[in-house]
Scaffold this motif. Structure first.
Motif, short mmCIF file in Angstrom:
data_model
loop_
_atom_site.label_atom_id
_atom_site.label_comp_id
_atom_site.label_asym_id
_atom_site.label_seq_id
_atom_site.Cartn_x
_atom_site.Cartn_y
_atom_site.Cartn_z
N VAL A 1 -2.74 100.31 82.78
CA VAL A 1 -2.99 98.40 81.76
C VAL A 1 -1.55 98.07 81.95
CG1 VAL A 1 -4.30 98.00 79.56
CG2 VAL A 1 -4.70 99.92 80.86
N GLY A 2 -2.01 96.28 82.03
CA GLY A 2 -0.62 95.47 81.94
C GLY A 2 -1.34 94.40 81.67
N PHE A 3 -0.72 93.41 81.39
CA PHE A 3 -1.15 92.28 81.18
C PHE A 3 -2.42 91.15 82.06
CE2 PHE A 3 2.61 92.84 78.58
CZ PHE A 3 2.14 92.23 77.22
N CYS A 4 -2.88 90.90 81.26
CA CYS A 4 -3.49 89.65 82.10
C CYS A 4 -2.85 88.58 82.89
CB CYS A 4 -4.76 88.86 81.35
SG CYS A 4 -6.19 89.79 80.67
N LYS A 5 -3.16 88.01 84.60
CA LYS A 5 -2.48 87.47 85.05
C LYS A 5 -3.19 86.19 84.68
CE LYS A 5 -1.14 90.36 89.00
NZ LYS A 5 -2.08 90.53 90.73
N THR A 6 -2.46 84.94 84.49
CA THR A 6 -2.30 83.85 84.30
C THR A 6 -1.26 83.02 84.66
OG1 THR A 6 -0.80 83.56 82.16
CG2 THR A 6 -3.20 84.38 81.84
N ARG A 7 -1.62 81.71 84.69
CA ARG A 7 -0.56 80.69 85.73
C ARG A 7 0.03 79.69 84.42
NH1 ARG A 7 -5.29 80.19 88.09
NH2 ARG A 7 -6.31 78.38 87.03
N LYS B 1 3.60 83.72 78.90
CA LYS B 1 4.45 84.81 79.27
C LYS B 1 5.85 85.04 79.18
CE LYS B 1 2.03 84.78 84.20
NZ LYS B 1 2.35 84.88 85.04
N ASP B 2 6.68 83.75 78.71
CA ASP B 2 7.96 84.73 77.48
C ASP B 2 7.69 85.18 76.30
OD1 ASP B 2 8.54 83.27 80.04
OD2 ASP B 2 9.08 81.10 78.96
N GLN B 3 6.59 84.37 75.67
CA GLN B 3 6.04 85.58 74.79
C GLN B 3 5.87 86.99 75.13
OE1 GLN B 3 3.36 83.23 73.07
NE2 GLN B 3 4.59 81.24 72.65
N LEU B 4 5.82 87.65 75.57
CA LEU B 4 5.05 88.99 75.98
C LEU B 4 6.06 89.99 76.42
CD1 LEU B 4 1.94 88.17 77.84
CD2 LEU B 4 2.31 88.45 76.14
N PRO B 5 6.29 90.91 76.04
CA PRO B 5 7.23 91.98 76.63
C PRO B 5 7.35 92.15 78.73
CG PRO B 5 5.75 93.57 75.22
CD PRO B 5 5.43 91.62 74.93
N MET B 6 8.20 92.66 78.74
CA MET B 6 8.13 93.27 79.97
C MET B 6 8.03 94.77 80.19
SD MET B 6 9.88 90.03 80.76
CE MET B 6 9.69 91.08 82.95
N VAL B 7 6.73 94.12 80.79
CA VAL B 7 5.80 95.25 81.28
C VAL B 7 6.06 95.53 83.19
CG1 VAL B 7 5.37 96.27 79.17
CG2 VAL B 7 3.76 94.56 80.82
N LYS B 8 5.24 96.84 83.02
CA LYS B 8 5.61 96.16 84.48
C LYS B 8 3.74 96.15 85.03
CE LYS B 8 8.48 99.87 85.72
NZ LYS B 8 8.42 101.91 86.14
N PRO B 9 3.40 95.76 86.16
CA PRO B 9 2.18 95.22 86.61
C PRO B 9 1.25 95.50 86.62
CG PRO B 9 3.66 94.50 88.12
CD PRO B 9 4.51 95.55 87.70
N GLY B 10 0.00 96.11 85.53
CA GLY B 10 -0.99 96.18 85.85
C GLY B 10 -1.66 96.93 86.36
N ILE B 11 -2.72 97.86 87.00
CA ILE B 11 -3.95 98.09 87.17
C ILE B 11 -5.04 97.20 87.18
CG2 ILE B 11 -5.70 99.53 88.78
CD1 ILE B 11 -3.10 101.31 90.01
N LEU B 12 -5.08 97.76 85.16
CA LEU B 12 -6.14 97.41 84.54
C LEU B 12 -5.58 96.28 83.79
CD1 LEU B 12 -8.75 100.41 84.38
CD2 LEU B 12 -9.05 97.98 86.07
N ASN B 13 -6.14 95.29 83.52
CA ASN B 13 -5.83 94.12 81.55
C ASN B 13 -7.08 94.54 80.92
OD1 ASN B 13 -7.89 92.00 82.70
ND2 ASN B 13 -5.95 91.65 84.92
N PRO B 14 -6.82 93.84 80.10
CA PRO B 14 -8.31 93.82 78.75
C PRO B 14 -8.85 92.96 79.07
CG PRO B 14 -5.00 93.51 77.87
CD PRO B 14 -5.66 93.38 80.00
N SER B 15 -8.74 92.12 79.67
CA SER B 15 -10.19 91.16 80.03
C SER B 15 -11.07 92.03 81.38
CB SER B 15 -9.82 89.76 81.95
OG SER B 15 -9.32 89.88 82.34
N ASN B 16 -10.47 93.49 81.76
CA ASN B 16 -11.48 94.39 82.37
C ASN B 16 -12.30 94.68 81.59
OD1 ASN B 16 -8.62 94.92 84.11
ND2 ASN B 16 -10.60 94.16 84.60
#
Length: 76
Positions: free
Chosen positions: A10-16, A20-35
């Motif tokens: 689980v990672g963060f949702c991709k946005t444009r 993103k600077d306000q979020l901690p650095m984590v690896k890309p997720g397979i799923l995200n909260p929107s799922n």
């Protein structure tokens, strides 16, 4: 990818947006909260809000809920 430590379950949702600077650095997720939601066309503002809430109120139970509810999206 998770086994080789390139992604997380689980990672963060991709946005444009630049929030993103306000979020901690984590690896890309397979799923995200929107799922975990049954909505598909969420705008960037909503996705940013989901990311902030996910990061602020992080619990392992939340990850398990996202994995359980988003299980149908794996492999798509």
């Amino acid at each position: 990818m998770v086994i080789f430590a390139r992604k997380t379950w689980v990672g963060f949702c991709k946005t444009r947006s630049a929030k993103k600077d306000q979020l901690p650095m984590v690896k890309p997720g397979i799923l995200n909260p929107s799922n975990a939601l049954n909505f598909f066309d969420l705008n960037d503002e909503t996705l940013d809000r989901l990311n902030l809430l996910y990061a602020r109120d992080y619990k392992i139970k939340t990850d398990l809920d996202i994995i359980f509810k988003g299980f149908r999206y794996l492999g798509n």
